[in-house]
Design an enzyme around this catalytic site. Structure first.
Site: not given
Ligand code: ARG
Length: 459
Positions: A24, A111, A156-157, A278, A284, A286, A291, A318, A323, A326
């Protein structure tokens, strides 16, 4: 060779594919500052509770600052073999300070570490969203104040309904973004608890002080249940939900700006700074920013659903699935902040075209309700009957190709003999909006009251 952090029981290192799916670091390096802050707080606590020596804690805390400056200076070499930001930082710390680095992970697990880092990261984003929303609200208040008495059609509408004021329309968005702001603050208060010290899932036998680390990191308190602390991602989902609702508001406004800036509407002129041209059609200009806001919002909704899907089937505590939280949150946060900033810029720079707004407000029989209301007030006709009479007058005007104020008194009296000259007083759009003095109504005086109230609320 096997992993230096957890390879004790392994004879062989991971396959390249295993490494690729597991890593990650490509994205969670964005949490480097949070990771280092968490580790520094943890090390200080380990020393304060006598779990490690003061000199080890000092070496760790200093070394972590060196790591941080390397990362911030772009001098840090991230390693996929070291999986994530947590192990990259710790491995580098070991290179810099040697043996004491190995004591940092006492009474802690990745964790609770990742849960802590991620909460800190999301908390920063909630603060950034608060700033962005306040700036956008400020820009809307300026527009509302400048055009408190400009008349425009209310729809409205997407059909002409009744005249409203430009200020009233701007203030409608102030209310929406104001609720977004309060949702941001609620979410922040709810999520601001520390998972640190929950360790892998069960807590730890070391005499750690979770209150101390919580306080050092600006959390209100440690989370009360270690299983929950490492398993919970509702804080991230709440962030995405709050972002989604706010994004929905941004998208509706963006849609209005796209319509309003068209040659057919000409309600607003967007600034050159927030428009594009454009390459083939020289005329144009825009509304690309609007958008793109409208489009990017889809990614925020997608992230919200995606993380709900990741979490919905996970047993405690966990699982590595988590993971995947994120990237969704990072992408949504980036796009929410960008959309807020782009909207603020467009709103600050745009020019409401007062004449065109007023002309549009006057067409489409927008004061028909005022006519019906006049009949009720002045002749005592029941509203349903007044509605019918007015409908007939609208049909007549439509047939003649004119607006309601262009009908003659005789033509009106042919529909209802009780009608007098006085009716023409209520048929102009200015009179119409001025009369809407009910609380929360569109009258310029009411709009100015609301602008003043918001300015007071925001200080
Ligand atoms: N990179 C992991 C995550 O984002 C960190 C936690 C890892 N924990 C584990 N028990 N492997 O979740």
């Amino acid at each position: 060779s096997s992993n230096q952090m957890w390879g004790g029981r392994f004879a062989a290192g991971p396959d390249a594919i295993m490494e690729a799916i597991n890593a990650s670091i490509g994205y969670d390096q964005r949490m480097a500052a949070q990771d280092i802050a968490g580790s520094r707080a943890h090390a200080a606590m380990l020393a304060a509770t006598g779990i490690i020596s003061d000199s080890d804690a000092e070496a760790i805390r200093e070394g972590l600052l060196t790591v941080l400056s390397e990362i911030e200076g772009g001098k840090f070499e991230f390693s996929t073999a070291l999986e994530d930001i947590h192990m990259n930082v710790e491995a580098r710390l070991k290179e810099i300070i040697g043996e004491p680095a190995g004591r940092l992970h006492t009474g802690r697990s990745r964790n609770d570490q990742v849960a802590t880092d991620f909460r800190l990261w999301v908390r920063d984003q909630l603060d950034a969203a608060e700033t962005g929303l306040l700036a956008l609200i400020d820009a809307l208040l300026s527009q509302a104040e400048a055009g408190a008495d400009w008349v425009m059609p209310g729809f409205t509408h997407l059909q002409t309904a009744q005249p409203v004021t430009w200020g009233h329309h701007m203030m409608a968005y102030v209310e929406m973004f104001g609720r977004d702001l309060s949702r941001v603050r609620d979410a922040r208060a709810r999520m601001n608890e520390s998972p640190l010290g929950a360790a892998a899932l069960a807590g730890t036998g070391f005499p750690i002080d979770r209150h101390m680390t919580a306080e050092a990191l600006g959390f209100d308190r440690p989370m009360a249940n270690s299983l929950d602390a490492v398993s919970a991602r509702d804080f991230a989902i709440e962030f995405l939900s709050v972002a989604s609702i706010s994004a929905m508001h941004l998208s509706r406004f963006a849609e209005e700006l796209v319509i309003w800036s068209s040659a057919q509407f000409r309600f607003v002129t967007l600034s050159d700074r927030f428009s594009t041209g454009s390459s083939i059609m020289p005329q144009k200009k825009n509304p690309d920013a609007a958008e793109l806001i409208r489009a990017k919002i889809g990614r925020i909704f997608g992230a919200n659903v995606a993380l709900m899907m990741v979490m919905k089937g996970l047993p405690l505590a966990y699982s590595k699935d988590m993971q995947e939280d994120k990237e969704q949150v990072f992408d949504a946060a980036d796009n929410w902040m960008l959309a807020l900033a782009a909207m603020e810029g467009m709103v600050r720079d745009m020019t409401g075209n007062r004449e065109q707004l007023e002309a549009a407000a006057s067409s489409g029989f927008s004061t028909a309700t005022d006519l019906a209301d006049w009949l009720v007030r002045e002749t005592g006709l029941p509203f349903r009957d007044a509605h019918h009479v007015t409908g007939a007058l609208v049909a007549l005007a439509e047939k003649k190709g004119c607006d309601l104020p262009d009908l003659s008194l005789e033509e009106m009296q042919a529909e209802n003999a009780a009608i007098t000259e006085g009716i023409f007083d209520v048929l102009t759009v200015q009179k119409s909006v001025a009369s809407r003095m009910s609380y929360g109504g569109t009258a310029p005086a009411r709009v100015r009251e609301q602008v003043a109230r918001w300015k007071e609320v925001l200080g």
